[in-house]
Write an enzyme that holds these catalytic residues in place. Structure first.
Site, PDB file in Angstrom:
ATOM      1  N   CYS A   1      -6.596  17.822 -41.564  1.00 50.96           N
ATOM      2  CA  CYS A   1      -6.556  18.881 -42.576  1.00 50.96           C
ATOM      3  C   CYS A   1      -6.163  18.287 -43.930  1.00 50.96           C
ATOM      4  O   CYS A   1      -5.275  17.440 -44.010  1.00 50.96           O
ATOM      5  CB  CYS A   1      -5.562  19.967 -42.164  1.00 50.96           C
TER       6      CYS A   1
ATOM      7  N   HIS B   1      -2.880  15.483 -37.154  1.00 50.42           N
ATOM      8  CA  HIS B   1      -2.508  16.649 -37.954  1.00 50.42           C
ATOM      9  C   HIS B   1      -1.920  16.186 -39.283  1.00 50.42           C
ATOM     10  O   HIS B   1      -1.049  15.313 -39.317  1.00 50.42           O
ATOM     11  CB  HIS B   1      -1.481  17.512 -37.204  1.00 50.42           C
TER      12      HIS B   1
END
Length: 415
Positions: free
Chosen positions: A204, A162
């Protein structure tokens, strides 16, 4: 005139005959130059999953998928540093223990039977990751946890987890910034720890992680641009989570078509997972890389194909060890024959010696056959030597050529 015409014709024929040979030599030289154009002699891979917890199952599957591919293409475990922040294969929620699947319906188990995890669980930290890259590890660190690369090494670095704009989280407790990563790569370059480096990140806003890079011979790929999310792929109802991320899933599909002799290049890799499939927009950066990506083979980073050069020349090998030379009385040189030294009679020692005793003033070790301390010291106290007494056992050891402590032979052990 006839003589000169004949010479001209012969010279022309020789020219025609030499053209195919010259062309063949040109092709061989060109192929040899192509093989060695990368300038590397060995390959390494650092594969990192930075996420914990069961709902991040896909990040472990991402890393193991790349691990499976690079091993299939020839990079051995000794040249792979695998870092997994969680052990999904042994998680109590896993309906299929000792497995990690990357495809729905449990078609492909990427965990396998020979996975060697070098850093697991809470060992996967920003500090350990940076220490692996820069080589700043404690002396006690085993070789399996070290990146032992040099200036002839092509290194693949893969990260998944992440992240956000300019950072990547490690286990939801810390993060590494794009500037820290860029400085680590610069340290690697200054310390001559790589020849060329391929950086791939699936997270991301992944493109933000290579924006600050400034070291040469570095190529970077990311699954998403700044402001975009990297999406998951293939939910599995039996396992209860998504199995992989979209970008790594299509990367794995691409690598499955690559074999050790494949001519696929980096331009083909840039086309993996277009926006129509990934939803996010994959990005890449090549301005720091000195070679044309079209000339860079996929196996230059994902494989470990040994570079060989074929030659028709005769090579004479000479021994670096010179045999001892002696001169006889007549003046002729004689070469002394070499023989092996007699080996230690291990079998005889095992069968004849029941115990070998070392002791000092503060420690006494008794033979296994003498269970009673009083009985074991009785022969010494009476001045008699029996088959089980200390002097007799040391005498046996001396007869067999075993090392003993002469100064302590006749010292009576303390009770």
């Amino acid at each position: 005139m006839d003589y000169y015409n004949l010479m001209t014709i012969c010279a022309f024929i020789n020219l025609l005959v030499s053209i195919p040979q010259a062309y063949s030599n040109y092709v061989e030289d060109k192929q040899s130059w192509t093989v060695f154009s990368s300038g590397h002699t060995n390959n390494w891979a650092v594969l990192v999953c930075t996420s914990r917890f069961w709902f991040n199952y896909r990040h472990v599957a991402n890393t193991l998928s790349v691990y499976r591919s690079v091993k299939r293409l020839g990079i051995p475990d000794s040249h792979i540093v695998l870092m997994l922040a969680d052990d999904m294969a042994c998680n109590y929620r896993n309906p299929k223990p000792a497995t990690v699947f990357s495809h729905k319906n449990m078609e492909l188990n990427v965990y396998g039977d020979d996975v060697e995890v070098d850093y697991r669980g809470y060992e996967v930290t920003v500090e350990n990751f940076l220490r692996v890259l820069t080589g700043r590890l404690p002396p006690s660190t085993p070789r399996s946890k070290r990146l032992l690369s040099d200036d002839r090494s092509n290194i693949l670095i893969y990260l998944t987890g992440h992240g956000g704009n300019g950072f990547l989280k490690f286990q939801d407790s810390e993060e590494i910034s794009n500037m820290e990563l860029a400085d680590a790569f610069e340290q690697m370059w200054q310390k001559r720890r790589y020849n060329e480096l391929l950086f791939i990140i699936d997270t991301c806003q992944g493109a933000s992680m290579y924006e600050r890079f400034y070291s040469p011979n570095l190529m970077a790929l990311a699954s998403s641009q700044v402001g975009e999310d990297s999406l998951s792929h293939q939910p599995d109802l039996a396992i209860g989570v998504h199995l992989m991320d979209k970008y790594t899933f299509y990367l794995l599909e691409f690598l499955e078509e690559v074999h050790p002799a494949s001519q696929a290049n980096m331009n083909d890799l840039f086309k993996v997972c277009p926006q129509s499939q990934c939803v996010s927009t994959p990005g890449h950066r090549t301005d720091l890389f000195q070679r044309d990506p079209g000339s860079v083979l996929i196996t230059d980073f994902f494989g470990s194909v040994r570079k060989v050069e074929i030659t028709k020349d005769t090579i004479h090998l000479t021994s670096s060890v010179k045999p001892p030379i002696q001169r006889s009385g007549s003046g002729d040189m004689q070469i002394e024959s070499l023989t092996y030294v007699d080996q230690l009679p291990v079998a005889e020692i095992i069968h004849q010696v029941t115990a070998l005793i070392y002791y000092d003033a503060d420690f006494a070790c008794y033979p296994p056959s003498l269970t009673d301390r009083k009985e074991s010291t009785a022969p010494l106290a009476s001045g008699k030597e029996t088959s089980g007494s200390w002097p007799e056992m040391f005498r046996r050891a001396n007869a067999l050529g075993l090392p003993t402590l002469p100064a302590l032979h006749h010292k009576t052990p303390k009770i």
